[in-house]
Design a protein around this motif. Structure first.
Motif, PDB file in Angstrom:
ATOM      1  N   THR A 217       0.847  -1.190   0.000  1.00  0.00           N
ATOM      2  CA  THR A 217       0.000   0.000   0.000  1.00  0.00           C
ATOM      3  C   THR A 217       0.886   1.245   0.000  1.00  0.00           C
ATOM      4  O   THR A 217       1.796   1.379   0.823  1.00  0.00           O
ATOM      5  CB  THR A 217      -0.912   0.002   1.234  1.00  0.00           C
ATOM      6  OG1 THR A 217      -1.671  -1.200   1.251  1.00  0.00           O
ATOM      7  CG2 THR A 217      -1.849   1.194   1.215  1.00  0.00           C
ATOM      8  N   GLU A 219       0.683   4.476   0.771  1.00  0.00           N
ATOM      9  CA  GLU A 219       0.832   5.340   1.944  1.00  0.00           C
ATOM     10  C   GLU A 219       1.604   4.635   3.058  1.00  0.00           C
ATOM     11  O   GLU A 219       2.489   5.223   3.692  1.00  0.00           O
ATOM     12  CB  GLU A 219      -0.542   5.767   2.472  1.00  0.00           C
ATOM     13  CG  GLU A 219      -1.354   6.611   1.505  1.00  0.00           C
ATOM     14  CD  GLU A 219      -2.292   5.791   0.637  1.00  0.00           C
ATOM     15  OE1 GLU A 219      -3.281   6.345   0.144  1.00  0.00           O
ATOM     16  OE2 GLU A 219      -2.029   4.575   0.463  1.00  0.00           O
ATOM     17  N   GLU A 501      -9.676   0.893  -5.241  1.00  0.00           N
ATOM     18  CA  GLU A 501      -8.509   0.561  -6.059  1.00  0.00           C
ATOM     19  C   GLU A 501      -8.398   1.442  -7.298  1.00  0.00           C
ATOM     20  O   GLU A 501      -7.293   1.678  -7.801  1.00  0.00           O
ATOM     21  CB  GLU A 501      -8.581  -0.920  -6.438  1.00  0.00           C
ATOM     22  CG  GLU A 501      -8.466  -1.830  -5.219  1.00  0.00           C
ATOM     23  CD  GLU A 501      -8.768  -3.287  -5.531  1.00  0.00           C
ATOM     24  OE1 GLU A 501      -8.732  -3.651  -6.722  1.00  0.00           O
ATOM     25  OE2 GLU A 501      -9.048  -4.038  -4.588  1.00  0.00           O
ATOM     26  N   LYS A 504      -6.315   4.436  -6.623  1.00  0.00           N
ATOM     27  CA  LYS A 504      -4.911   4.070  -6.466  1.00  0.00           C
ATOM     28  C   LYS A 504      -4.218   3.954  -7.819  1.00  0.00           C
ATOM     29  O   LYS A 504      -3.060   4.371  -7.991  1.00  0.00           O
ATOM     30  CB  LYS A 504      -4.799   2.741  -5.713  1.00  0.00           C
ATOM     31  CG  LYS A 504      -5.227   2.798  -4.260  1.00  0.00           C
ATOM     32  CD  LYS A 504      -5.079   1.428  -3.618  1.00  0.00           C
ATOM     33  CE  LYS A 504      -5.501   1.431  -2.166  1.00  0.00           C
ATOM     34  NZ  LYS A 504      -5.369   0.098  -1.540  1.00  0.00           N
ATOM     35  N   LYS A 505      -4.929   3.380  -8.804  1.00  0.00           N
ATOM     36  CA  LYS A 505      -4.333   3.221 -10.135  1.00  0.00           C
ATOM     37  C   LYS A 505      -4.043   4.579 -10.772  1.00  0.00           C
ATOM     38  O   LYS A 505      -2.998   4.774 -11.403  1.00  0.00           O
ATOM     39  CB  LYS A 505      -5.276   2.406 -11.017  1.00  0.00           C
ATOM     40  CG  LYS A 505      -5.407   0.949 -10.610  1.00  0.00           C
ATOM     41  CD  LYS A 505      -6.378   0.209 -11.518  1.00  0.00           C
ATOM     42  CE  LYS A 505      -6.536  -1.242 -11.096  1.00  0.00           C
ATOM     43  NZ  LYS A 505      -7.532  -1.956 -11.944  1.00  0.00           N
ATOM     44  N   ASP A 508      -1.025   6.067  -9.243  1.00  0.00           N
ATOM     45  CA  ASP A 508       0.226   5.459  -9.705  1.00  0.00           C
ATOM     46  C   ASP A 508       0.797   6.213 -10.895  1.00  0.00           C
ATOM     47  O   ASP A 508       2.009   6.478 -10.967  1.00  0.00           O
ATOM     48  CB  ASP A 508      -0.016   3.991 -10.096  1.00  0.00           C
ATOM     49  CG  ASP A 508      -0.227   3.092  -8.897  1.00  0.00           C
ATOM     50  OD1 ASP A 508       0.105   3.513  -7.774  1.00  0.00           O
ATOM     51  OD2 ASP A 508      -0.731   1.969  -9.093  1.00  0.00           O
TER      52      ASP A 508
END
Length: 541
Positions: A217, A219, A501, A504-505, A508
């Motif tokens: 993860t 963070e 999710e 998050k992608k 990235d």
């Protein structure tokens, strides 16, 4: 062969249209709450005891026929059957093909729970015993810091389900924390979180507990790296001051990266349901002592058994779930308040916020079909009486929202009995709790429209005898079971979180661009949307 799991959902039943009609009838003046509350024996009929708690829903916008219809959903949708199968290891997380066994982490009976032909209980018992031994060695001074000092601070590094439930429990039970250990949470990648923790601790006597199933993860990885550098800067070997709670074989369970101790977590326990696993067990046992953590587990287990076996009419989390769905799907309330009249429960609402909204904020059913409207409800809250001086103007006159009021009969501190206006502090608190529930339901007529209150605003009261570890465990499991039952009723999978999710992608790709600029000041941002490019340029101005 194992019988198929129910896949029907509420809106596919004939009863759905009946409940719509009942909701329309509830708008009539004769069904205003102040009239419903005048019915004889309403309190007796619309309340229940179970699992160590008392649940009063007399001030919900319900009549007896509607309650009967809602309760009948247990049989029509196989609700308790599904709950029992969840507890027995059925793979109800259909999108990830996983069992859902947070209830197994507080199972103390001589039972076997099979997943893929393997009994999971031995490893759960092993982890509990490892936690007991480790925490006792810390408390007895057998395990000390690299410099030989007793550990005085514990920092939990983890985000979301890796800390929210634990923070709720540690805050609720802080009055019992007598192990001379301070507990801190490092969740946010915001450097202000780390800076505040760093100022509050003694680095030489601090134990860092890194909690991450995958140990990837973003963070948590960033905070772990910063914590390691912080220790090295203070002349401390990280391996002597770090514990990991992670999945077997993850980067946090690597023999080539030794730590003081590693405790395992398992893929059949989701993060937001994980506080009774090693996720909560390690920090809570260090902070409170293992005996209190086990009492907390046993309280949760008692509520699990109640949620599984009690009749629908007496099943507290099932009733609460039915009422929540009634309020959301049929009466159109999009928000749900959680107002505990007990300051130690200050972190309950943030925990339930994640538990419920991450579980049930879904747009598709378990078969992958779109729902007629998205499921879920917005959860928020603040302890009373603070909430009364914050957002209760809106609660009384703005857009209405149902409220869970939570009361406690016996406070944690009983020695303070000074009276103000003839009552003690705890009695004043109760007067306010009961007054708010009554005022919201009944309202007030006044020719001055600014002082007129329509009332007819629903609420329930959940009552605990005290705020000891057992009751905090019961409360936790009540909200977990309620969340699960809501998902069953709506026909959704309450155990995945693909919406989390997605963000998050996207992060990235942005992170990669920032890293390129860090390495090359002349790098031009490309391949992302123009607005984000402008913001990233601001970051480097």
């Amino acid at each position: 062969m194992t019988a198929p799991i129910h896949t029907k959902r509420l809106d596919q039943l004939d009863l759905h249209n009946t409940l719509k009609a009942r909701a329309a009838a509830m708008q009539r003046p004769e069904n205003h709450l102040k009239r419903l509350l005048a019915e004889p024996d309403r309190f007796e009929y619309f309340s229940a005891n179970g699992g160590g708690l008392f649940f009063d829903y007399a001030r919900q916008r319900l009549d007896q026929e509607t309650v009967k219809d809602l309760v009948s959903l247990d049989g029509r949708l196989g609700l308790r059957e599904r709950f029992a199968r969840m507890c027995d290891g059925a793979k109800l997380n259909v999108t990830e093909n996983r069992a859902v066994l947070h209830t197994a982490t507080r199972e103390f009976g001589n039972v076997s729970i099979q997943v893929d032909g393997r009994d999971v209980m031995p490893e759960i018992r092993d982890v509990r015993e490892q936690i007991r031994i480790f925490s006792e060695r810390i408390h007895q001074g057998e395990l000390r810091s690299a410099g030989g000092r007793p550990f005085t601070d514990v920092v939990v590094i983890g985000i979301g389900g890796s800390y929210l439930g634990t923070e709720f429990v540690s805050t609720a039970l802080a009055a019992f924390a007598d192990k001379k250990i301070r507990l801190h949470y490092l969740a946010n990648v915001d450097i202000h979180n780390f800076g505040a923790v760093a100022r509050a601790i003694d680095p030489q006597s601090t134990l860092w507990v890194v909690i991450s199933k995958s140990y990837t993860t973003a963070e948590t990885s960033a905070n772990t790296h910063l914590a390691e550098e912080f220790m090295l800067d203070n002349g401390i070997e990280p391996a002597r001051h770090m514990v990991t709670v992670t999945a077997k074989g993850s980067p946090g369970d690597d023999p080539d990266r030794p730590v003081l101790r590693t405790f395992h977590m398992f893929d059949y326990i989701g993060g937001r349901y994980s506080v009774t696993s090693a996720v909560g067990g390690v920090p809570l046992s260090l902070y409170l002592g293992y005996d209190r953590f086990e009492a907390f587990l046993r309280g949760a287990a008692e509520m699990d058994a109640h949620a599984r076996t009690a009749t629908p009419e007496e099943n507290l989390p099932l009733l609460a779930a039915l009422i929540s769905v009634w309020n959301t799907t049929y009466l159109g309330y999009g928000q749900q308040g959680i107002i505990p009249y007990a300051s130690p429960l200050a972190k309950l609402a943030p925990h339930v916020q994640q538990l419920n909204m991450e579980s049930n904020g879904k747009a598709v059913d378990t078969q992958g079909k779109m729902l007629p409207e998205p499921a879920g409800v917005v959860i928020f809250g603040e302890p009373g009486t603070n909430a009364q001086h914050s957002f209760f103007q809106l609660a009384h006159q703005g857009k209405a929202f149902p409220i869970d009021f939570i009361g406690v009969r016996q406070p944690q501190y009983t020695q303070y009995t000074v009276r103000s206006k003839g009552v003690t502090h705890h009695q004043e608190l109760w007067a306010n709790l009961l007054a708010q529930a009554r005022a919201l339901a009944e309202g007030q007529d006044n020719p001055d429209r600014a002082r007129h209150f329509d009332g007819n605003r629903p609420s329930s009261i959940l009552l605990l005898d005290d705020l000891g570890p057992i009751n905090v465990g019961r409360l936790l499991a009540f909200y977990e079971a309620r969340t699960v039952y809501e998902g069953f009723i709506w026909g959704i999978n309450s155990f995945d979180q693909f919406g989390v999710e997605l963000g998050k992608k996207v992060a990235d790709s942005l992170r990669a661009q920032i890293a390129l600029r860090n390495d090359d000041p002349d790098h031009r941002f490309a391949g992302i949307d123009p607005i984000s490019e402008d913001y990233l340029e601001m970051l480097f101005e």
